[in-house]
Motif scaffolding. Structure first.
Motif, PDB file in Angstrom:
ATOM      1  N   PRO A  49      -3.929  -2.137  15.199  1.00 18.03           N
ATOM      2  CA  PRO A  49      -3.103  -1.092  14.509  1.00 18.03           C
ATOM      3  C   PRO A  49      -3.022  -1.104  12.705  1.00 18.03           C
ATOM      4  O   PRO A  49      -3.473  -0.528  12.211  1.00 18.03           O
ATOM      5  N   ASN A  52      -7.059   0.599  12.666  1.00 15.61           N
ATOM      6  CA  ASN A  52      -6.626   1.816  12.588  1.00 15.61           C
ATOM      7  C   ASN A  52      -6.127   2.941  11.434  1.00 15.61           C
ATOM      8  O   ASN A  52      -6.415   3.990  11.486  1.00 15.61           O
ATOM      9  N   TRP A  53      -5.400   1.840  11.009  1.00 16.91           N
ATOM     10  CA  TRP A  53      -4.082   2.361   9.894  1.00 16.91           C
ATOM     11  C   TRP A  53      -5.575   2.554   8.584  1.00 16.91           C
ATOM     12  O   TRP A  53      -5.682   3.558   8.238  1.00 16.91           O
ATOM     13  N   THR A  56      -7.954   5.401   9.105  1.00 16.94           N
ATOM     14  CA  THR A  56      -7.210   6.502   8.922  1.00 16.94           C
ATOM     15  C   THR A  56      -6.761   7.164   8.154  1.00 16.94           C
ATOM     16  O   THR A  56      -6.905   7.862   7.008  1.00 16.94           O
ATOM     17  N   VAL A  57      -6.128   6.501   7.550  1.00 20.71           N
ATOM     18  CA  VAL A  57      -5.809   6.264   6.427  1.00 20.71           C
ATOM     19  C   VAL A  57      -7.570   7.172   4.939  1.00 20.71           C
ATOM     20  O   VAL A  57      -7.269   8.070   4.329  1.00 20.71           O
TER      21      VAL A  57
END
Length: 370
Positions: A49, A52-53, A56-57
């Motif tokens: 996570p 992935n965060w 994405t950000v």
């Protein structure tokens, strides 16, 4: 660090020193972590996570920031844009993102990141954001940039199509993208079926102005155009990759085929207003000396003519939308530097000196001058 002692108390100096130590330790730890290979980069396993965060950000904020510099959408013909975008999407993008007529394959589930189904995410982005993504691509996702970044008009065609993909029915998509072209006629040269998806077997361009009428041109002009696309002297994210895969013999045979197609039964273009045609006629025949615009017929003479041993495209009977869109591409200097376009006064300079309304007028005149 003696100077710090004069401005900071001892306790503060201890905190500064501790901060520096932690920063150095963090950097060293990150390098060690990457060097060790502990993190699993296998595509069959999703990112943790936190990673992935972070990805994405970074992606969302980068797109948001850089898309602010995208210029305004040019006044291109929208139906023609949608059709051009649909064919290009089907040929280049549908295999990963799926199409309204063909969903994504199971193989794509193991890609990291998985290509998004665009009909589900396109409304999350503004037009400028879509333009930036299509033109520049995104690192580490498999999303390439546009093959001809000079052609903003082609990128806008893709964006215009994407903005309609959400509500597009499978049958409408198949018709727009011409996913099932008819079998080639007898005696057709190799590669003609690919050309026919846009130009048709008769070279009439499907009657909407998205693609040019080829049957009104000389073989030599068509052959030189294909070579210019292949050599990237004439830019196009659509035609460039196709032409670069053709041999000289294939180019010659395809040019011969289209130049020999009858052009006495061309599809009717939209009837423009008479005053627009007359204004375009004046520009085409006399130019605009005050704006440093030469008469169009100085080079684009009647009946597939030539001048200075150079074959210029015949414009009489060509689709008005296509002529206007190409002049706008010249205006933004996206078409490239072919010999024909640079012989006399460069077409990019001529187009730049025309207003958008004057461009529409010239296009309307030639479309009716059959």
């Amino acid at each position: 660090m003696s100077w710090l002692k004069t401005v900071l108390p001892t306790r503060a100096l201890h905190w500064v020193g501790a901060g520096v130590v932690f920063a150095v330790a963090g950097i060293f730890g990150a390098i060690l972590f990457v060097w060790s290979g502990v993190y699993n980069i296998a595509a069959i396993d999703p990112h943790v996570p936190a990673v992935n965060w972070l990805i994405t950000v970074a992606k969302v904020n980068s797109i948001d920031r850089h898309s602010n510099d995208v210029p305004a959408r040019p006044p291109l013909d929208q139906p023609a844009q949608v059709q051009r975008g649909a064919v290009q999407f089907d040929m280049e993008c549908g295999a990963c993102h799926g199409t309204p007529a063909a969903p994504q394959t199971g193989l794509l589930r193991n890609m990291r990141p998985r290509p998004p189904k665009l009909s589900e995410v396109v409304d999350r982005h503004t037009s400028k954001e879509l333009f930036w993504i299509v033109k520049h691509g995104i690192k580490y996702t498999g999303m390439p940039g546009w093959p001809a970044p000079e052609r903003d008009d082609e990128v806008w065609s893709m964006v215009t199509f994407l903005e309609q993909i959400q509500d597009m029915k499978p049958d409408a998509y198949r018709q727009l993208a011409n996913t099932d072209p008819e079998r080639p006629p007898a005696g057709a040269p190799d590669g003609l079926q690919t050309c026919a998806r846009c130009h048709g077997y008769d070279g009439h361009g499907k009657g909407k102005g998205a693609y040019p009428i080829l049957s009104i041109q000389e073989k030599e002009y068509l052959s030189r155009s294909l070579q210019a696309y292949a050599d990237d002297h004439r830019h196009s994210g659509t035609m460039g990759p196709i032409a670069s895969g053709l041999s000289d013999k294939q180019m010659d045979r395809l040019a011969t085929w289209y130049a020999n197609q009858p052009s006495d039964d061309l599809p009717d273009d939209t009837s423009p207003a008479s005053e627009l045609v007359m204004r375009g006629k004046k520009i085409a025949e006399k130019g605009l000396p005050d704006q440093d615009v030469e008469a169009c017929i100085s080079c684009h003479v009647r009946a597939k003519g030539r001048r200075f041993d150079i074959v210029f495209p015949n414009l009489e009977g060509q689709y008005a939308n296509y002529i206007a869109d190409q002049l706008l591409a010249w205006k933004t200097r996206g078409r490239g530097r072919t010999r024909e376009g640079q012989l006399m006064k460069p077409m990019s300079d001529i187009s730049h000196n025309l207003s958008n309304q004057e461009i529409r007028a010239v296009a309307a005149y030639f479309a009716t001058a059959k």
